[in-house]
Design a protein around this motif. Structure first.
Motif, PDB file in Angstrom:
ATOM      1  N   ARG A   1      35.387  30.153  46.556  1.00 11.38           N
ATOM      2  CA  ARG A   1      35.855  30.920  45.399  1.00 11.38           C
ATOM      3  C   ARG A   1      34.675  31.300  44.511  1.00 11.38           C
ATOM      4  O   ARG A   1      33.688  30.576  44.423  1.00 11.38           O
ATOM      5  CB  ARG A   1      36.850  30.115  44.580  1.00 11.38           C
ATOM      6  N   ALA A   2      34.818  32.443  43.865  1.00 13.33           N
ATOM      7  CA  ALA A   2      33.826  32.900  42.899  1.00 13.33           C
ATOM      8  C   ALA A   2      34.536  33.165  41.581  1.00 13.33           C
ATOM      9  O   ALA A   2      35.607  33.778  41.562  1.00 13.33           O
ATOM     10  CB  ALA A   2      33.141  34.170  43.389  1.00 13.33           C
TER      11      ALA A   2
ATOM     12  N   THR B   1      38.608  38.918  47.917  1.00 15.32           N
ATOM     13  CA  THR B   1      39.944  39.344  47.488  1.00 15.32           C
ATOM     14  C   THR B   1      40.272  38.682  46.159  1.00 15.32           C
ATOM     15  O   THR B   1      39.716  37.629  45.830  1.00 15.32           O
ATOM     16  CB  THR B   1      41.027  38.958  48.517  1.00 15.32           C
ATOM     17  N   THR B   2      41.184  39.293  45.437  1.00 15.86           N
ATOM     18  CA  THR B   2      41.606  38.715  44.162  1.00 15.86           C
ATOM     19  C   THR B   2      42.555  37.555  44.397  1.00 15.86           C
ATOM     20  O   THR B   2      43.092  37.396  45.498  1.00 15.86           O
ATOM     21  CB  THR B   2      42.307  39.774  43.282  1.00 15.86           C
TER      22      THR B   2
ATOM     23  N   GLU C   1      37.755  36.457  36.090  1.00 17.40           N
ATOM     24  CA  GLU C   1      38.566  36.567  37.308  1.00 17.40           C
ATOM     25  C   GLU C   1      38.045  35.603  38.355  1.00 17.40           C
ATOM     26  O   GLU C   1      36.852  35.319  38.431  1.00 17.40           O
ATOM     27  CB  GLU C   1      38.507  37.991  37.875  1.00 17.40           C
ATOM     28  N   THR C   2      38.960  35.123  39.177  1.00 17.21           N
ATOM     29  CA  THR C   2      38.606  34.259  40.297  1.00 17.21           C
ATOM     30  C   THR C   2      38.841  35.028  41.593  1.00 17.21           C
ATOM     31  O   THR C   2      39.913  35.591  41.797  1.00 17.21           O
ATOM     32  CB  THR C   2      39.455  32.975  40.293  1.00 17.21           C
TER      33      THR C   2
ATOM     34  N   ALA D   1      32.456  42.373  31.524  1.00 16.60           N
ATOM     35  CA  ALA D   1      32.956  43.272  30.484  1.00 16.60           C
ATOM     36  C   ALA D   1      33.692  44.414  31.173  1.00 16.60           C
ATOM     37  O   ALA D   1      33.071  45.231  31.857  1.00 16.60           O
ATOM     38  CB  ALA D   1      31.805  43.801  29.651  1.00 16.60           C
ATOM     39  N   PRO D   2      35.030  44.482  31.031  1.00 17.95           N
ATOM     40  CA  PRO D   2      35.792  45.497  31.759  1.00 17.95           C
ATOM     41  C   PRO D   2      35.446  46.941  31.386  1.00 17.95           C
ATOM     42  O   PRO D   2      35.678  47.851  32.178  1.00 17.95           O
ATOM     43  CB  PRO D   2      37.246  45.185  31.418  1.00 17.95           C
ATOM     44  N   GLU D   3      34.876  47.155  30.201  1.00 18.22           N
ATOM     45  CA  GLU D   3      34.504  48.520  29.833  1.00 18.22           C
ATOM     46  C   GLU D   3      33.239  48.986  30.543  1.00 18.22           C
ATOM     47  O   GLU D   3      32.984  50.189  30.651  1.00 18.22           O
ATOM     48  CB  GLU D   3      34.336  48.655  28.310  1.00 18.22           C
TER      49      GLU D   3
END
Length: 129
Positions: free
Chosen positions: A43-44, A70-71, A6-7, A49-51
């Motif tokens: 930006r980052a 923010t996304t 994700e950014t 790992a979403p789990e």
């Protein structure tokens, strides 16, 4: 599950040390595989790992450090609003500039043309006659 990348848009960074601090803290979180923070673009990019950890947890950790995060989806909406506001400001400035330009043209060529009002109607009349 496969890693998710994700950014994020980061606000409040002033120097390279700020970017390094965010990067260091985010990388230390359990479930984060990699994190890169770019000071110039604010930006980052975070791979996690979403789990093990959610994006909201990462954002909360950045905000706990005192920075805004923010996304990219919410950032796109704010960029569109900013572009619209810039367009409005440009058009308003153009309108004001045109009136100044009009007055300066009439002043510049006042020895050739003059503006007269006859029965409430404005006329540009040649002084050459």
């Amino acid at each position: 599950m496969s890693p998710q990348k994700e950014t994020l848009s980061i606000t409040g960074m002033q120097c390279a040390a700020c970017a390094a601090r965010i990067e260091k803290v985010v990388r230390r979180q359990a479930g984060v595989i990699d994190a890169h923070v770019n000071l110039a673009t604010e930006r980052a990019t975070v791979t996690f790992a979403p789990e093990d950890i959610g994006l909201s947890d990462i954002i909360a950790r950045i905000e706990k450090l005192g920075y805004g995060a923010t996304t990219s989806q919410s950032n796109d909406a704010s960029m569109a609003a900013e572009r619209f506001a810039s367009l409005q400001m440009f058009l308003f400035s153009l309108l004001l500039s045109m009136s100044v330009l009009q007055n300066s043209i009439f002043h510049r060529f006042s020895h050739i043309y003059s503006v007269r009002t006859i029965n409430g109607t404005l006329y540009i009349v040649s002084n050459a006659l």
